[in-house]
Enzyme design. Structure first.
Site, short mmCIF file in Angstrom:
data_model
loop_
_atom_site.label_atom_id
_atom_site.label_comp_id
_atom_site.label_asym_id
_atom_site.label_seq_id
_atom_site.Cartn_x
_atom_site.Cartn_y
_atom_site.Cartn_z
CG ASP A 183 54.23 -35.47 37.68
OD1 ASP A 183 53.43 -35.17 38.60
OD2 ASP A 183 53.88 -35.85 36.55
CB ILE A 184 54.36 -40.97 37.11
CG1 ILE A 184 54.84 -41.51 38.48
CG2 ILE A 184 54.28 -42.10 36.09
CD1 ILE A 184 53.89 -42.49 39.13
CD GLU B 299 50.00 -37.48 38.18
OE1 GLU B 299 49.12 -37.52 39.07
OE2 GLU B 299 49.82 -36.95 37.07
#
Lengths: 333, 101
Positions: A200-201, A244
């Protein structure tokens, strides 16, 4: 309009003139004449396979001086190009034995000499009509084949689109779900371990708020290409899980191998140095990753699949809790 | 006065003069061939005449052609000569009437 070309094979000049004058009254585009077997074969180009038939109807006089008409008929009918072209035999022979041989040789119809105009016209006309229908049908079939080939190509494209994430080009969630299940089954069969990375960003909402959605999309694409680069074996699989969040499936990979791949991804993302001024983690975009590994012993159920994803997700959550931009591993069971 | 009346499809009107010229040529060739006793070539001429005559409307020519063919097979010189005479006679006394079919 369907065009009809006729070949008359005859060595009698009087008959040739007679047939020509009758044929000119019918719906015929061109009338060709040959006199001998050799000339006929050459005209039809019988040696050349798969050429298009240039003649739609052949009128063949059975008694030629050099070669038997039946032999000529047989030879024409055995060629791939002309096997569907009707051959009408003309002869002064009355014997039914002759008729039998003519039909066995593939003749479509038979006209007796002396030629009777009404009979000749009617028989030739019905052969022409049949051939026209045949040509129309062949054309329709060709068109249908073309359309079906187009349809196939479009379907293939659609199939791909349906399983692909439009923005990043990675597999989408739907394909991920299917692949994970397939890979779990395969791992069970082969008694291999299977690893799953959820990524996950970090601070992506803030990134979007700071740089706008277009920049956000660019960022997602860059992250996706790093994933694809690191999951490079044929059996490796990377997907956009949603928003994301990304996922990587690594077949036949244990804890150490999976953590190493995850660590490489994390480093590569950081090294992209995508500016992220409002991040509370780093001045560049970073990625948190959760890794889990499974050695499947029991039946693959939806519950098992979900809890495996859950485990990698928990690891990801812990990575976030511990300050982001890191890899956390959790054992499955 | 001509006595052999023949009714012929007017579509063939333009072809008839050439057709009859070709028959004159048949007669000349038949006379030469009979002198040489070349029965195979005579048979072929008879066969062709049999095939074309009726098609043009001359049923009698088909009949004579058939006779020539048969007698050539039997090498019947005298009969062939008689038929050639009949052929000449027929052609000399021909009256053609063209009509719609």
């Amino acid at each position: 309009m369907v065009k009809i070309n006729i070949l008359v094979v005859d060595d009698d000049r009087d008959i040739k003139l007679l047939l020509e004058s009758y044929l000119k009254k019918l719906e015929v585009d061109r009338i060709h004449f040959t006199e001998t077997a050799a000339e006929t074969y050459e005209f039809l180009n019988l040696k050349d396979k798969n050429n298009e038939a240039k003649i739609d109807l052949i009128i063949l006089d059975i008694i030629l001086e050099d070669e038997d008409g039946i032999a000529i008929c047989k030879k024409i009918k055995s060629s791939e190009t002309y096997q569907e072209i009707p051959v009408i035999m003309v002869t002064a022979q009355k014997a039914s034995k002759f008729l039998k041989r003519a039909f066995e040789a593939g003749a479509f119809d038979f006209i007796k000499k002396p030629i009777n105009k009404i009979e000749f016209m009617a028989r030739i006309n019905s052969a022409i009509k049949l051939r026209k229908e045949m040509k129309k049908r062949i054309k329709r079939e060709e068109e249908l084949l073309k359309i079906s080939a187009k349809l196939k190509a479009v379907n293939k494209k659609l199939e791909k689109i349906a399983l692909q994430d439009g923005l990043t080009g990675l597999a989408n969630r739907r394909l991920f779900d299917k692949t994970l299940k397939d890979e779990l089954n395969r791992a069970k069969r082969n008694k291999n371990s299977l690893a799953l990375i959820m990524a996950d960003i970090d601070n992506f909402k803030v990134y979007n708020d700071t740089y706008g959605h277009q920049q956000g999309d660019e960022c997602l694409k860059k992250v996706a290409s790093v994933l694809a680069k690191n999951a490079k074996r044929a059996s490796d699989f990377s997907a956009r899980y949603g928003g994301e969040e990304f996922a990587v499936i690594l077949a036949d990979t244990d804890k150490d191998g999976a953590v190493k791949v995850a660590e490489n991804i994390r480093e590569d993302i950081r090294e992209l140095e995508i500016e992220h001024q409002n991040s509370n983690t780093d001045k560049y975009v970073t990625l948190s990753l959760g890794v889990s590994c499974i050695k499947v012993k029991r039946e693959i159920t939806e519950e098992l699949v979900n809890s495996f994803i859950e485990k990698a997700d928990q690891a990801l959550y812990q990575a976030k809790e511990k300050g982001k931009n890191r890899v956390v591993y959790l054992d499955f069971e | 006065m001509k006595k052999n009346k023949v009714y012929i499809d007017q579509d063939l009107e333009t072809l008839i003069p050439q057709y009859l010229d070709n028959r004159e040529e048949d007669i000349r060739r038949l006379k030469t061939l009979i002198e040489a006793e070349n029965y195979e070539k005579i048979r072929i001429i008879g066969h062709s005449l049999k095939g074309s005559g009726g098609g043009y409307g001359f049923d009698y020519l088909t009949e004579l052609g058939s006779q020539i063919e048969k007698n050539a097979e039997l090498k019947n010189r005298e009969d062939i000569e008689l038929i050639i005479n009949k052929l000449e006679n027929y052609l000399d006394n021909l009256e053609i009437i063209y009509q719609e079919d």
